[in-house]
Design an enzyme around this catalytic site. Sequence first.
Site, mmCIF file in Angstrom:
data_model
loop_
_atom_site.group_PDB
_atom_site.id
_atom_site.type_symbol
_atom_site.label_atom_id
_atom_site.label_comp_id
_atom_site.label_asym_id
_atom_site.label_seq_id
_atom_site.Cartn_x
_atom_site.Cartn_y
_atom_site.Cartn_z
ATOM 1 N N ALA A 8 0.848 -1.201 0.088
ATOM 2 C CA ALA A 8 -0.069 -0.045 0.110
ATOM 3 C C ALA A 8 0.777 1.110 0.111
ATOM 4 C CB ALA A 8 -0.901 0.043 1.136
ATOM 5 N N GLY A 9 1.539 1.271 -0.808
ATOM 6 C CA GLY A 9 2.435 2.646 -1.309
ATOM 7 C C GLY A 9 1.726 3.512 -1.948
ATOM 8 N N ALA A 10 2.546 4.395 -2.704
ATOM 9 C CA ALA A 10 1.655 5.642 -3.608
ATOM 10 C C ALA A 10 0.938 5.016 -4.523
ATOM 11 C CB ALA A 10 2.811 6.380 -4.120
ATOM 12 N N ASN A 104 6.478 -1.109 -11.984
ATOM 13 C CA ASN A 104 7.389 -0.750 -12.956
ATOM 14 C C ASN A 104 8.150 -1.673 -13.660
ATOM 15 O OD1 ASN A 104 6.838 2.192 -13.087
ATOM 16 N ND2 ASN A 104 8.197 2.375 -11.379
ATOM 17 N N LYS A 205 6.201 1.531 -22.640
ATOM 18 C CA LYS A 205 6.419 2.428 -21.167
ATOM 19 C C LYS A 205 8.073 2.194 -21.095
ATOM 20 C CE LYS A 205 5.203 3.634 -16.817
ATOM 21 N NZ LYS A 205 4.445 3.348 -15.265
ATOM 22 N N ASN A 209 11.188 4.995 -20.163
ATOM 23 C CA ASN A 209 11.774 5.314 -18.891
ATOM 24 C C ASN A 209 12.984 4.518 -18.517
ATOM 25 O OD1 ASN A 209 10.776 2.693 -17.891
ATOM 26 N ND2 ASN A 209 8.908 3.669 -16.904
ATOM 27 N N ASN A 213 14.885 7.010 -15.857
ATOM 28 C CA ASN A 213 15.117 6.443 -14.440
ATOM 29 C C ASN A 213 16.525 6.446 -13.880
ATOM 30 O OD1 ASN A 213 12.701 5.605 -12.411
ATOM 31 N ND2 ASN A 213 11.852 5.138 -14.650
ATOM 32 N N GLU A 286 14.989 -0.118 -8.345
ATOM 33 C CA GLU A 286 14.289 -1.142 -9.303
ATOM 34 C C GLU A 286 15.267 -1.353 -10.658
ATOM 35 O OE1 GLU A 286 9.733 -1.488 -9.161
ATOM 36 O OE2 GLU A 286 10.165 0.602 -9.211
#
Length: 327
Positions: A8-10, A104, A205, A209, A213, A286
């Site tokens: 339950a992060g962002a 991600n 995607k 990134n 990143n 990550e």
Amino acid sequence: MKVCIYGAGAIGGLIGARLAATGNCAVSAVARGATLAALQQHGWRVLRDGELLQAPCAGASADPGTLGVQDIVVVAVKSQAMGAVADAIAPLIGPQTLVVPAMNGVPWWFAQGITCLGEAPLESVDPGGRIARAIPLEQVLGCVVYASASMPEPGLVAHKMGLGLVLGEPRGGDSARLRDLVALLNAAGFEARASAAVRQDIWYKLWGNMTMNPISAITGATIDRILDDDLVRDFCSLAMAEAALIGERIGCAVAQSPEDRHAVTRQLGAFKSSMLQDVEAQRSIELDAIVGAVLEIAHRLDMRVPNISALMGITRLFARSRQLYPA
């Protein structure tokens, strides 16, 4: 409808709060520490433009075994935490449970079904096939998240922009369960759509990134500053060209040019990537899901990718110096 948010992060908090607020779902959470305590005390909370969305949490626990079998499990952890999730997730999964990884980079299931990559799992994201054994591919729906959010305090999500979710069957095509999930998420205010080729959406995607990143993590620069530097932008374009060639080999062709994608990325302005935010918070990064898996796929295809290789090596060295990546 029983939904559990595992992590339950962002992003997990954003999805959980919006689903719970509809009243159509009993939304529980697997969480730890201060986040767990905040969910137990306040429920789901999302702050956007000064307005607070708050909804009850149907149950929050560090032990999935206390929550029972779910209809949907949304996994929203960092990719490097997936091994631990695989070891603990079984009590949440019944024969009809859908598992939706909202994460991600390249997911653990990505190579399954791509003949040219062989049958072995990608070691960069699923060493020894541990995750694939715990979560049956038949119960997975792929997901790509286009949303930006952070957690200024435990259990409180600050939603900056975006509500886009792309969902699809890992093997492609359409299904009733896919359409039902898209409808459920759209009813919660997301801009969700079903994709007949979600693996390609994941690669697209990632193609955008994969460079931004790690380079932002190393340099501390926001995305606009990276794109304003001609030398750095050109390096990003070269690495993206290599990733596009890989995509062609695995059925994930990219129609845009790197410069086209840079123009889209530039619209984000002075944006901090998720990897830069992790470095600033001294959290592990990550790197394997975002760069390492791309490099592993290239090696399986016997492709030379010097720019992606350099990106992986330099970022790995930087992260190890900060103890943010395993030695």
